[in-house]
Design a protein around this motif. Sequence first.
Motif, PDB file in Angstrom:
ATOM      1  N   PRO A 176       3.037   7.714  -8.901  1.00 15.10           N
ATOM      2  CA  PRO A 176       2.289   8.821  -9.510  1.00 15.10           C
ATOM      3  C   PRO A 176       1.081   8.306 -10.290  1.00 15.10           C
ATOM      4  CG  PRO A 176       4.654   9.051  -9.906  1.00 15.10           C
ATOM      5  CD  PRO A 176       4.449   7.694  -9.332  1.00 15.10           C
ATOM      6  N   GLY A 177      -0.043   8.967 -10.127  1.00 14.38           N
ATOM      7  CA  GLY A 177      -1.260   8.615 -10.841  1.00 14.38           C
ATOM      8  C   GLY A 177      -2.152   7.622 -10.134  1.00 14.38           C
ATOM      9  N   VAL A 178      -1.659   6.972  -9.074  1.00 12.98           N
ATOM     10  CA  VAL A 178      -2.451   5.997  -8.331  1.00 12.98           C
ATOM     11  C   VAL A 178      -3.111   6.706  -7.151  1.00 12.98           C
ATOM     12  CG1 VAL A 178      -2.429   3.832  -7.041  1.00 12.98           C
ATOM     13  CG2 VAL A 178      -0.934   4.123  -9.018  1.00 12.98           C
ATOM     14  N   VAL A 179      -4.421   6.572  -7.045  1.00  8.23           N
ATOM     15  CA  VAL A 179      -5.179   7.271  -6.004  1.00  8.23           C
ATOM     16  C   VAL A 179      -6.106   6.278  -5.295  1.00  8.23           C
ATOM     17  CG1 VAL A 179      -5.102   9.474  -7.235  1.00  8.23           C
ATOM     18  CG2 VAL A 179      -7.000   7.892  -7.650  1.00  8.23           C
ATOM     19  N   ASP A 180      -6.743   6.759  -4.240  1.00 12.22           N
ATOM     20  CA  ASP A 180      -7.732   5.975  -3.486  1.00 12.22           C
ATOM     21  C   ASP A 180      -7.183   4.615  -3.063  1.00 12.22           C
ATOM     22  OD1 ASP A 180      -9.506   8.047  -3.855  1.00 12.22           O
ATOM     23  OD2 ASP A 180     -10.456   7.151  -5.599  1.00 12.22           O
ATOM     24  N   VAL A 181      -5.977   4.609  -2.527  1.00  7.52           N
ATOM     25  CA  VAL A 181      -5.344   3.349  -2.112  1.00  7.52           C
ATOM     26  C   VAL A 181      -5.878   2.935  -0.742  1.00  7.52           C
ATOM     27  CG1 VAL A 181      -3.152   2.180  -1.684  1.00  7.52           C
ATOM     28  CG2 VAL A 181      -3.297   3.984  -3.424  1.00  7.52           C
ATOM     29  N   ASP A 182      -6.180   1.666  -0.603  1.00  6.46           N
ATOM     30  CA  ASP A 182      -6.705   1.131   0.652  1.00  6.46           C
ATOM     31  C   ASP A 182      -6.331  -0.336   0.750  1.00  6.46           C
ATOM     32  OD1 ASP A 182      -7.945   1.001   3.073  1.00  6.46           O
ATOM     33  OD2 ASP A 182      -9.990   1.212   2.321  1.00  6.46           O
ATOM     34  N   ASP A 183      -6.489  -0.916   1.927  1.00  8.68           N
ATOM     35  CA  ASP A 183      -6.244  -2.347   2.096  1.00  8.68           C
ATOM     36  C   ASP A 183      -7.365  -2.936   2.936  1.00  8.68           C
ATOM     37  OD1 ASP A 183      -5.197  -2.712   5.089  1.00  8.68           O
ATOM     38  OD2 ASP A 183      -4.260  -0.902   4.282  1.00  8.68           O
ATOM     39  N   SER A 184      -7.407  -4.259   2.985  1.00 10.31           N
ATOM     40  CA  SER A 184      -8.513  -4.962   3.644  1.00 10.31           C
ATOM     41  C   SER A 184      -8.351  -5.059   5.147  1.00 10.31           C
ATOM     42  CB  SER A 184      -8.645  -6.374   3.057  1.00 10.31           C
ATOM     43  OG  SER A 184      -7.428  -7.102   3.230  1.00 10.31           O
ATOM     44  N   GLY A 185      -7.233  -4.616   5.681  1.00 10.96           N
ATOM     45  CA  GLY A 185      -7.043  -4.669   7.127  1.00 10.96           C
ATOM     46  C   GLY A 185      -7.822  -3.562   7.833  1.00 10.96           C
ATOM     47  N   ILE A 186      -8.051  -3.741   9.103  1.00 12.18           N
ATOM     48  CA  ILE A 186      -8.729  -2.732   9.913  1.00 12.18           C
ATOM     49  C   ILE A 186      -7.792  -2.293  11.019  1.00 12.18           C
ATOM     50  CG2 ILE A 186     -11.017  -3.662   9.412  1.00 12.18           C
ATOM     51  CD1 ILE A 186     -11.016  -4.912  12.193  1.00 12.18           C
ATOM     52  N   GLY A 187      -7.986  -1.057  11.482  1.00 13.29           N
ATOM     53  CA  GLY A 187      -7.170  -0.545  12.569  1.00 13.29           C
ATOM     54  C   GLY A 187      -7.552  -1.164  13.899  1.00 13.29           C
ATOM     55  N   PRO A 188      -6.683  -1.032  14.892  1.00  9.80           N
ATOM     56  CA  PRO A 188      -7.005  -1.584  16.220  1.00  9.80           C
ATOM     57  C   PRO A 188      -8.223  -0.881  16.804  1.00  9.80           C
ATOM     58  CG  PRO A 188      -5.050  -0.177  16.313  1.00  9.80           C
ATOM     59  CD  PRO A 188      -5.380  -0.349  14.863  1.00  9.80           C
ATOM     60  N   ALA A 189      -9.170  -1.665  17.269  1.00 15.87           N
ATOM     61  CA  ALA A 189     -10.404  -1.124  17.840  1.00 15.87           C
ATOM     62  C   ALA A 189     -10.726  -1.880  19.124  1.00 15.87           C
ATOM     63  CB  ALA A 189     -11.561  -1.250  16.846  1.00 15.87           C
ATOM     64  N   PRO A 190     -11.096  -1.162  20.199  1.00 17.07           N
ATOM     65  CA  PRO A 190     -11.411  -1.853  21.465  1.00 17.07           C
ATOM     66  C   PRO A 190     -12.752  -2.571  21.382  1.00 17.07           C
ATOM     67  CG  PRO A 190     -11.817   0.500  21.675  1.00 17.07           C
ATOM     68  CD  PRO A 190     -11.181   0.295  20.329  1.00 17.07           C
TER      69      PRO A 190
ATOM     70  N   THR B 170      -6.150  -2.262  -2.651  1.00 13.65           N
ATOM     71  CA  THR B 170      -6.901  -1.754  -3.792  1.00 13.65           C
ATOM     72  C   THR B 170      -6.497  -0.317  -4.088  1.00 13.65           C
ATOM     73  OG1 THR B 170      -8.711  -1.013  -2.372  1.00 13.65           O
ATOM     74  CG2 THR B 170      -8.856  -3.241  -3.266  1.00 13.65           C
ATOM     75  N   GLY B 171      -6.785   0.107  -5.302  1.00 14.56           N
ATOM     76  CA  GLY B 171      -6.482   1.470  -5.710  1.00 14.56           C
ATOM     77  C   GLY B 171      -7.140   1.783  -7.033  1.00 14.56           C
ATOM     78  N   ASP B 172      -6.935   2.992  -7.482  1.00 14.38           N
ATOM     79  CA  ASP B 172      -7.468   3.470  -8.753  1.00 14.38           C
ATOM     80  C   ASP B 172      -6.431   4.385  -9.374  1.00 14.38           C
ATOM     81  OD1 ASP B 172      -9.112   3.952 -10.877  1.00 14.38           O
ATOM     82  OD2 ASP B 172     -10.825   4.627  -9.699  1.00 14.38           O
TER      83      ASP B 172
ATOM     84  N   ARG C  46       0.831  -1.204   0.000  1.00  9.42           N
ATOM     85  CA  ARG C  46       0.000   0.000   0.000  1.00  9.42           C
ATOM     86  C   ARG C  46       0.870   1.261   0.000  1.00  9.42           C
ATOM     87  NH1 ARG C  46      -4.746   1.673   4.384  1.00  9.42           N
ATOM     88  NH2 ARG C  46      -5.046   3.795   3.588  1.00  9.42           N
ATOM     89  N   ALA C  47       1.932   1.248   0.782  1.00  8.34           N
ATOM     90  CA  ALA C  47       2.818   2.412   0.835  1.00  8.34           C
ATOM     91  C   ALA C  47       3.453   2.689  -0.521  1.00  8.34           C
ATOM     92  CB  ALA C  47       3.898   2.196   1.900  1.00  8.34           C
ATOM     93  N   GLU C  48       3.849   1.625  -1.231  1.00 10.09           N
ATOM     94  CA  GLU C  48       4.454   1.821  -2.549  1.00 10.09           C
ATOM     95  C   GLU C  48       3.427   2.307  -3.568  1.00 10.09           C
ATOM     96  OE1 GLU C  48       7.579   1.826  -3.066  1.00 10.09           O
ATOM     97  OE2 GLU C  48       8.024   1.165  -1.014  1.00 10.09           O
ATOM     98  N   LEU C  49       2.205   1.805  -3.466  1.00  8.55           N
ATOM     99  CA  LEU C  49       1.162   2.280  -4.376  1.00  8.55           C
ATOM    100  C   LEU C  49       0.861   3.759  -4.136  1.00  8.55           C
ATOM    101  CD1 LEU C  49      -1.407  -0.675  -4.454  1.00  8.55           C
ATOM    102  CD2 LEU C  49       0.082   0.079  -6.297  1.00  8.55           C
ATOM    103  N   GLU C  50       0.863   4.172  -2.889  1.00  9.97           N
ATOM    104  CA  GLU C  50       0.598   5.572  -2.580  1.00  9.97           C
ATOM    105  C   GLU C  50       1.702   6.481  -3.112  1.00  9.97           C
ATOM    106  OE1 GLU C  50       0.150   5.410   1.629  1.00  9.97           O
ATOM    107  OE2 GLU C  50      -2.018   5.067   1.557  1.00  9.97           O
TER     108      GLU C  50
END
Length: 368
Positions: free
Chosen positions: A34-48, A152-154, A27-31
């Motif tokens: 150049p030209g790649v936007v809306d990058v995300d991954d399927s993981g979730i952040g820590p939540a109590p 994922t990305g666009d 994800r960091a490399e995709l971000e």
Amino acid sequence: PPVLAPLVAEIYGPDADGRQRWAKAVRAELERTPGVVDVDDSGIGPAPRLVVQVDRRKAALLGVSQAAITETVRAALSGADATYLHDDRKYPAAAWLQLPAERQGELDTLLQLQVRGADGQLAPIRELVDVTTTGREAPVYHKDLLPVSFVTGDVAGKVDSPLYGMFAARTRIAALGGLDEYFVSQPDDPYRGYAIKWDGEWKITYETFRDMGVTYACGLVLIYLLVVAHFRSYLVPLIIMAPIPLTVVGVMPGHALLGAEYTATSMIGMIALAGIIVRNSILLVDFVQRELAEGMALKEAVVRSAATRAQPILLTGLAAVLGALFILDDPIFNGLAISLIFGISVSTLLTLVVIPILYFLAVRRAAS
């Protein structure tokens, strides 16, 4: 079939934490690409996560059942019919009890609710349960029965094809090392090492061009068989179909000249060009054979065929080019227009030169 996103990187590996670490790195490399936007991954952040568990020993001492505690909490959150009011109406009216919406998210309010014990004494739920704080479990995704993490990305900007963003990003990701790369199939042994498989629009593009490539090849075979049946020769059809590769000389530089992307409609245009070029070649070869049958010399027949057939061939080619001009600015079919315009322009001119020369050399060698 629908895809998860235009640009999808699937991370496979034996360990969930390892897959997620690689997903963050990808994800960091995709971000950074150049030209790649809306990058995300399927993981979730820590939540109590708060876990409320009934202390069965305390509940048993007070004569309170676990079902009574559960029913009280459920009624507070979802509501329940506490009793029925009987009046002059035919049917009794239910007395609906439920906490206000603004209080339903407060744990202290729920724990202050009371339940009645066996001796009739009321006891707050707080004294009958244990509250512990844990972390929320991350979802585990599977594809074809294999655990996977998605990135994922666009793409946005001047270049709108996800393939360009994918190939720009894969160079950066390859520099990380330790991550095998796959484009078509899943990893052979995903439980031994970590690997990345590209999906999304790339998969659709690959399948589209693969299927059209097979169709193109089948079309060429059928054209060859038809020409063999007509001329009763195995060599003449090869000469007639020789200009088909010349369409690339016009199609590819044409896309580069106009700064257009080579799309599926461009491939459709190349398939259509095969039939157009073969038609022109058949006109030339058929004319030469007729002149030879009337006793004309081979060299003179070849030259006369190019001179005589040049005008109708150029006129039909010009008509096709003019017709393609009307869809040149279409966002979808501009690739088809570019293939037809530049492919017909270049291949038609080369056909008038290549076909007579190849036929002359082939017949002269056969005669000698």
